[in-house]
Design an enzyme around this catalytic site. Structure first.
Site, PDB file in Angstrom:
ATOM      1  N   GLY A  14      46.316  32.419  41.374  1.00  0.00           N
ATOM      2  CA  GLY A  14      44.881  32.345  41.113  1.00  0.00           C
ATOM      3  C   GLY A  14      44.589  31.805  39.734  1.00  0.00           C
ATOM      4  CE1 TYR A 159      39.876  44.532  42.168  1.00  0.00           C
ATOM      5  CE2 TYR A 159      39.233  46.451  40.867  1.00  0.00           C
ATOM      6  CZ  TYR A 159      39.771  45.178  40.946  1.00  0.00           C
ATOM      7  OH  TYR A 159      40.207  44.558  39.792  1.00  0.00           O
TER       8      TYR A 159
END
Length: 186
Positions: A14, A159
């Site tokens: 990423g 998360y």
């Protein structure tokens, strides 16, 4: 810019924007050849690789969806080959979700696990043995500071669960691979 002394290779997942971009550029500035991973934004990744080359190192934009085991393994293999051997792996990729717990659906929950935990698992499983074989390496998994506190935050629970898993997995990696000169940190 004058080329710096090569320190080996680094893979940042990423890395086409945000924190990943900055980490890739920092590693390039420190003298690492950098593999800039991206999933869909090739132009951004190519721009980061170009910026990294300005530090006098090799840099490559490499596409892969690291939530898929085969793609992650291919990415690690390609990064290993192109950088001349990975000394650093930074697992930066990971989506974030904030919303009411009552509206959290299966798809979103799985996406949090896949993008934050499973992606790190796939790249680490492919990279750690290579580093161990060489007798050195650094694995850095980007976490969430609140994950160790184990305080429920219903708006980000998926998360939180994924990032707590990253912490436990990283600690396990550290225990297994320390004797081979490989560190794993969050």
């Amino acid at each position: 810019m004058v080329p710096v002394e090569a320190k080996g290779g680094a893979l940042v997942t990423g890395a086409n924007r945000g924190v990943g971009r900055r980490l890739a550029l920092l590693l390039a500035e420190l003298g690492y050849s950098v593999a800039v991973n991206y999933r869909t934004r090739s132009e951004e990744a190519e721009a980061v690789a170009e910026e990294a080359r300005a530090f006098g190192v090799e840099a490559f934009a490499l596409q892969a969806d690291v939530t898929d085991a085969a793609e992650a393994a291919r990415l690690v293999s390609e990064a290993e080959r192109q950088t001349g051997g990975l000394q650093v792996l930074v697992n930066n990729v990971g989506n974030y979700h904030h919303g009411p717990l009552a509206e959290l659906d299966d798809r979103t929950f799985r996406d949090m696990l896949d993008s934050n935990l499973l992606s790190a698992f796939h790249t680490c499983q492919a990279t750690a043995p290579l580093m161990a074989e060489r007798g050195s390496g650094r694995i850095i998994n980007i976490g969430y500071a609140g994950a160790e506190q184990l305080r429920a935050k219903p708006g980000i629970i998926a998360y939180q669960i994924a990032k707590t898993g990253v912490i436990l997995y990283s600690r396990s990696l550290a225990k297994v691979y320390a004797r081979h000169g490989v560190t794993a940190n969050v």
